[in-house]
Design a protein around this motif. Structure first.
Motif, PDB file in Angstrom:
ATOM      1  N   LEU A 135       0.846  -1.193   0.000  1.00  0.00           N
ATOM      2  CA  LEU A 135       0.000   0.000   0.000  1.00  0.00           C
ATOM      3  C   LEU A 135       0.880   1.242   0.000  1.00  0.00           C
ATOM      4  CD1 LEU A 135      -2.462  -1.054   2.896  1.00  0.00           C
ATOM      5  CD2 LEU A 135      -2.867  -1.319   0.442  1.00  0.00           C
ATOM      6  N   ASP A 136       0.556   2.190  -0.856  1.00  0.00           N
ATOM      7  CA  ASP A 136       1.273   3.471  -0.838  1.00  0.00           C
ATOM      8  C   ASP A 136       0.624   4.356   0.224  1.00  0.00           C
ATOM      9  OD1 ASP A 136       2.441   5.932  -1.199  1.00  0.00           O
ATOM     10  OD2 ASP A 136       2.478   5.805  -3.378  1.00  0.00           O
ATOM     11  N   THR A 137       1.278   4.470   1.334  1.00  0.00           N
ATOM     12  CA  THR A 137       0.750   5.237   2.468  1.00  0.00           C
ATOM     13  C   THR A 137       1.599   6.468   2.755  1.00  0.00           C
ATOM     14  OG1 THR A 137       2.030   3.860   3.997  1.00  0.00           O
ATOM     15  CG2 THR A 137      -0.245   3.170   3.533  1.00  0.00           C
ATOM     16  N   SER A 138       2.359   6.910   1.757  1.00  0.00           N
ATOM     17  CA  SER A 138       3.361   7.953   1.990  1.00  0.00           C
ATOM     18  C   SER A 138       2.774   9.300   2.395  1.00  0.00           C
ATOM     19  CB  SER A 138       4.244   8.125   0.744  1.00  0.00           C
ATOM     20  OG  SER A 138       3.453   8.381  -0.405  1.00  0.00           O
ATOM     21  N   ASN A 139       1.506   9.543   2.069  1.00  0.00           N
ATOM     22  CA  ASN A 139       0.865  10.793   2.486  1.00  0.00           C
ATOM     23  C   ASN A 139      -0.063  10.599   3.678  1.00  0.00           C
ATOM     24  OD1 ASN A 139       1.830  12.995   1.007  1.00  0.00           O
ATOM     25  ND2 ASN A 139       0.647  12.421  -0.798  1.00  0.00           N
ATOM     26  N   GLY A 140      -0.088   9.416   4.198  1.00  0.00           N
ATOM     27  CA  GLY A 140      -0.965   9.115   5.322  1.00  0.00           C
ATOM     28  C   GLY A 140      -0.593   9.865   6.581  1.00  0.00           C
ATOM     29  N   THR A 141      -1.601  10.335   7.290  1.00  0.00           N
ATOM     30  CA  THR A 141      -1.362  11.022   8.554  1.00  0.00           C
ATOM     31  C   THR A 141      -1.951  10.253   9.738  1.00  0.00           C
ATOM     32  OG1 THR A 141      -3.376  12.358   8.251  1.00  0.00           O
ATOM     33  CG2 THR A 141      -1.298  13.303   7.467  1.00  0.00           C
ATOM     34  N   ASN A 142      -3.063   9.540   9.518  1.00  0.00           N
ATOM     35  CA  ASN A 142      -3.735   8.850  10.613  1.00  0.00           C
ATOM     36  C   ASN A 142      -3.725   7.348  10.370  1.00  0.00           C
ATOM     37  OD1 ASN A 142      -5.379   7.986  12.702  1.00  0.00           O
ATOM     38  ND2 ASN A 142      -6.894   9.599  12.445  1.00  0.00           N
ATOM     39  N   PHE A 143      -3.005   6.615  11.221  1.00  0.00           N
ATOM     40  CA  PHE A 143      -2.912   5.154  11.121  1.00  0.00           C
ATOM     41  C   PHE A 143      -3.454   4.483  12.387  1.00  0.00           C
ATOM     42  CE2 PHE A 143       0.354   6.949   8.390  1.00  0.00           C
ATOM     43  CZ  PHE A 143       0.211   6.214   7.222  1.00  0.00           C
ATOM     44  N   GLU A 144      -4.219   5.188  13.148  1.00  0.00           N
ATOM     45  CA  GLU A 144      -4.739   4.684  14.418  1.00  0.00           C
ATOM     46  C   GLU A 144      -5.512   3.380  14.225  1.00  0.00           C
ATOM     47  OE1 GLU A 144      -7.697   6.180  18.051  1.00  0.00           O
ATOM     48  OE2 GLU A 144      -7.376   7.435  16.280  1.00  0.00           O
ATOM     49  N   SER A 145      -5.113   2.345  14.964  1.00  0.00           N
ATOM     50  CA  SER A 145      -5.791   1.037  14.976  1.00  0.00           C
ATOM     51  C   SER A 145      -5.950   0.439  13.581  1.00  0.00           C
ATOM     52  CB  SER A 145      -7.163   1.141  15.652  1.00  0.00           C
ATOM     53  OG  SER A 145      -7.030   1.406  17.027  1.00  0.00           O
ATOM     54  N   MET A 146      -5.044   0.719  12.688  1.00  0.00           N
ATOM     55  CA  MET A 146      -5.167   0.271  11.303  1.00  0.00           C
ATOM     56  C   MET A 146      -5.293  -1.243  11.203  1.00  0.00           C
ATOM     57  SD  MET A 146      -2.660   1.178   8.087  1.00  0.00           S
ATOM     58  CE  MET A 146      -3.022   0.652   6.417  1.00  0.00           C
ATOM     59  N   PHE A 147      -4.471  -1.965  11.989  1.00  0.00           N
ATOM     60  CA  PHE A 147      -4.512  -3.434  11.963  1.00  0.00           C
ATOM     61  C   PHE A 147      -4.933  -4.017  13.323  1.00  0.00           C
ATOM     62  CE2 PHE A 147      -1.138  -2.004   9.042  1.00  0.00           C
ATOM     63  CZ  PHE A 147      -1.653  -2.475   7.844  1.00  0.00           C
ATOM     64  N   ASP A 148      -5.487  -3.201  14.155  1.00  0.00           N
ATOM     65  CA  ASP A 148      -5.886  -3.624  15.498  1.00  0.00           C
ATOM     66  C   ASP A 148      -6.834  -4.831  15.436  1.00  0.00           C
ATOM     67  OD1 ASP A 148      -6.586  -3.824  18.149  1.00  0.00           O
ATOM     68  OD2 ASP A 148      -7.332  -1.771  18.328  1.00  0.00           O
ATOM     69  N   GLY A 149      -6.483  -5.893  16.157  1.00  0.00           N
ATOM     70  CA  GLY A 149      -7.350  -7.069  16.216  1.00  0.00           C
ATOM     71  C   GLY A 149      -7.184  -8.040  15.064  1.00  0.00           C
ATOM     72  N   ASN A 190       4.846  10.665   7.139  1.00  0.00           N
ATOM     73  CA  ASN A 190       4.001  11.826   7.410  1.00  0.00           C
ATOM     74  C   ASN A 190       2.947  11.555   8.477  1.00  0.00           C
ATOM     75  OD1 ASN A 190       4.917  13.926   5.542  1.00  0.00           O
ATOM     76  ND2 ASN A 190       4.277  12.506   3.924  1.00  0.00           N
ATOM     77  N   GLY A 191       3.018  10.388   9.052  1.00  0.00           N
ATOM     78  CA  GLY A 191       2.028  10.007  10.043  1.00  0.00           C
ATOM     79  C   GLY A 191       2.120  10.786  11.338  1.00  0.00           C
ATOM     80  N   THR A 192       0.964  11.059  11.935  1.00  0.00           N
ATOM     81  CA  THR A 192       0.905  11.755  13.222  1.00  0.00           C
ATOM     82  C   THR A 192       0.194  10.930  14.295  1.00  0.00           C
ATOM     83  OG1 THR A 192      -1.138  12.889  12.541  1.00  0.00           O
ATOM     84  CG2 THR A 192       0.938  14.041  12.133  1.00  0.00           C
ATOM     85  N   LYS A 193      -0.617   9.956  13.862  1.00  0.00           N
ATOM     86  CA  LYS A 193      -1.365   9.138  14.819  1.00  0.00           C
ATOM     87  C   LYS A 193      -1.124   7.656  14.520  1.00  0.00           C
ATOM     88  CE  LYS A 193      -5.059  12.512  15.638  1.00  0.00           C
ATOM     89  NZ  LYS A 193      -6.520  12.790  15.598  1.00  0.00           N
ATOM     90  N   PHE A 194      -0.564   6.955  15.524  1.00  0.00           N
ATOM     91  CA  PHE A 194      -0.248   5.542  15.357  1.00  0.00           C
ATOM     92  C   PHE A 194      -0.806   4.681  16.492  1.00  0.00           C
ATOM     93  CE2 PHE A 194       3.140   8.028  13.394  1.00  0.00           C
ATOM     94  CZ  PHE A 194       3.184   7.487  12.117  1.00  0.00           C
ATOM     95  N   THR A 195      -1.671   5.237  17.309  1.00  0.00           N
ATOM     96  CA  THR A 195      -2.187   4.528  18.479  1.00  0.00           C
ATOM     97  C   THR A 195      -2.793   3.188  18.087  1.00  0.00           C
ATOM     98  OG1 THR A 195      -2.763   6.692  19.394  1.00  0.00           O
ATOM     99  CG2 THR A 195      -3.640   4.747  20.519  1.00  0.00           C
ATOM    100  N   TYR A 196      -2.351   2.109  18.744  1.00  0.00           N
ATOM    101  CA  TYR A 196      -2.896   0.752  18.557  1.00  0.00           C
ATOM    102  C   TYR A 196      -2.793   0.246  17.121  1.00  0.00           C
ATOM    103  CZ  TYR A 196      -5.000   1.601  23.150  1.00  0.00           C
ATOM    104  OH  TYR A 196      -5.201   1.900  24.478  1.00  0.00           O
ATOM    105  N   ILE A 197      -1.840   0.740  16.338  1.00  0.00           N
ATOM    106  CA  ILE A 197      -1.771   0.345  14.934  1.00  0.00           C
ATOM    107  C   ILE A 197      -1.624  -1.174  14.763  1.00  0.00           C
ATOM    108  CG2 ILE A 197       0.706   0.872  14.838  1.00  0.00           C
ATOM    109  CD1 ILE A 197       0.328   1.594  11.868  1.00  0.00           C
TER     110      ILE A 197
END
Length: 331
Positions: free
Chosen positions: A286-300, A314-321
């Motif tokens: 996945l091209d995620t190079s402009n992504g900023t929010n990855f919160e819980s992306m793969f959670d569970g 460029n990410g700013t949010k990675f909580t529970y990724i």
């Protein structure tokens, strides 16, 4: 009397001593709505009617409708909106109709719809929204339609949808949202579509979806949210998408997302994208190079073994990724 609007004749409807002539009216807006008397409708010539918007809207005592001439009707929007006790619809000539938005919205007792000529229709938004007991839909010519948002939303009893020409469609948001019993979707030409948010949200009985051209799509948030029995997805070229949040949220039966293509750097929101996809074992690149929010992306994603390299610069949010990714061995 040169009466053209229904509001001009309401005072006559309430006068029992009035001797009814035959009126030709062009606008029937709210003509019999909210419990107003409609037994005198036979005295009014509807053949010149162009707008039937909200004609019976909010008439919650209405169970059936007399046959009326709608052959010149262009606008049928909200015609039967919130007619919660309406059980049947007469045959209607809708051949000139352009706007069918919310025509049967919240007709909660309707089980079937007569054949409708919708060949000139452009707006089908919320046409059957909240028709809980509707078990079948007639074949509809929707080739000129552009807005299909919420068209079948919350049609709880629908199991199948007829083939639809949606080749000019732009907005498909919420189209099948909360169609809990829907088991299959016909192949749809969605090549011009830009908005797919909530398109199949909570379609719990759906196991697969036919090919979808989403090349022009921008918003994919919640697209398959809560499709708990979805085992596979069609090829999806979503490279122009910007919002992928909750796209496959709680798709617990999904085993592969390999046909998903996000190869351009347009995506910014990947929040909860694969949350609780606990049968997913791998993720495509996945091209995620402009992504900023990855919160819980793969959670569970408890069976996820590997994840390809993700550019999250460029990410700013990675909580529970990667929270609860118990089987993850390689990043």
């Amino acid at each position: 009397m040169g009466i053209k609007k229904s509001t001009d004749i309401i005072k006559y409807l309430m006068d029992d001593k009035f001797e009814y002539p035959s009126y030709k009216i062009k606008d029937f807006y709210s003509f019999c709505s909210e419990g107003q008397r409609f037994d005198e409708i036979e005295f009014f010539d509807t053949s010149s009617g162009e707008s039937f918007e909200a004609m019976f809207s909010r008439n919650q005592t209405l169970t059936s409708v007399p046959k009326i001439d709608t052959s010149n009707g262009v606008v049928f929007a909200t015609m039967f909106y919130l007619c919660q006790k309406l059980t049947s619809i007469p045959e209607l000539d809708t051949s000139k109709g352009v706007d069918f938005s919310r025509m049967f919205d919240r007709c909660e007792s309707l089980t079937s719809i007569p054949e409708l000529d919708t060949s000139n229709g452009e707006n089908f938004s919320q046409m059957f929204n909240d028709c809980y007991k509707l078990t079948s839909i007639p074949e509809l010519d929707t080739g000129k339609g552009t807005d299909f948002s919420q068209m079948f939303s919350s049609c709880d009893s629908l199991t199948i949808i007829p083939q639809l020409d949606v080749s000019n469609g732009i907005d498909f948001s919420y189209m099948f949202n909360d169609c809990y019993k829907l088991t299959s979707i016909p192949e749809l030409d969605t090549s011009k579509g830009t908005n797919f948010t909530y398109m199949f949200d909570s379609c719990r009985a759906l196991t697969s979806v036919s090919k979808l051209d989403v090349n022009s799509g921008e918003n994919f948030s919640y697209m398959f949210n809560g499709c708990t029995n979805l085992t596979s997805i069609p090829e999806l070229n979503a490279s122009n998408g910007t919002d992928f949040s909750y796209m496959f949220y709680k798709c617990g039966a999904l085993t592969s997302a390999s046909k998903l293509n996000i190869s351009k750097n347009n995506g910014t929101n990947f929040r909860y994208m694969f949350y609780n996809c606990n049968n997913l074992t791998s993720i495509p690149e996945l091209d995620t190079s402009n992504g900023t929010n990855f919160e819980s992306m793969f959670d569970g994603c408890t069976n996820l073994v590997s994840v390809p390299r993700l550019d999250v610069g460029n990410g700013t949010k990675f909580t529970y990724i990667f929270n609860n990714c118990e089987s993850l061995q390689e990043l």
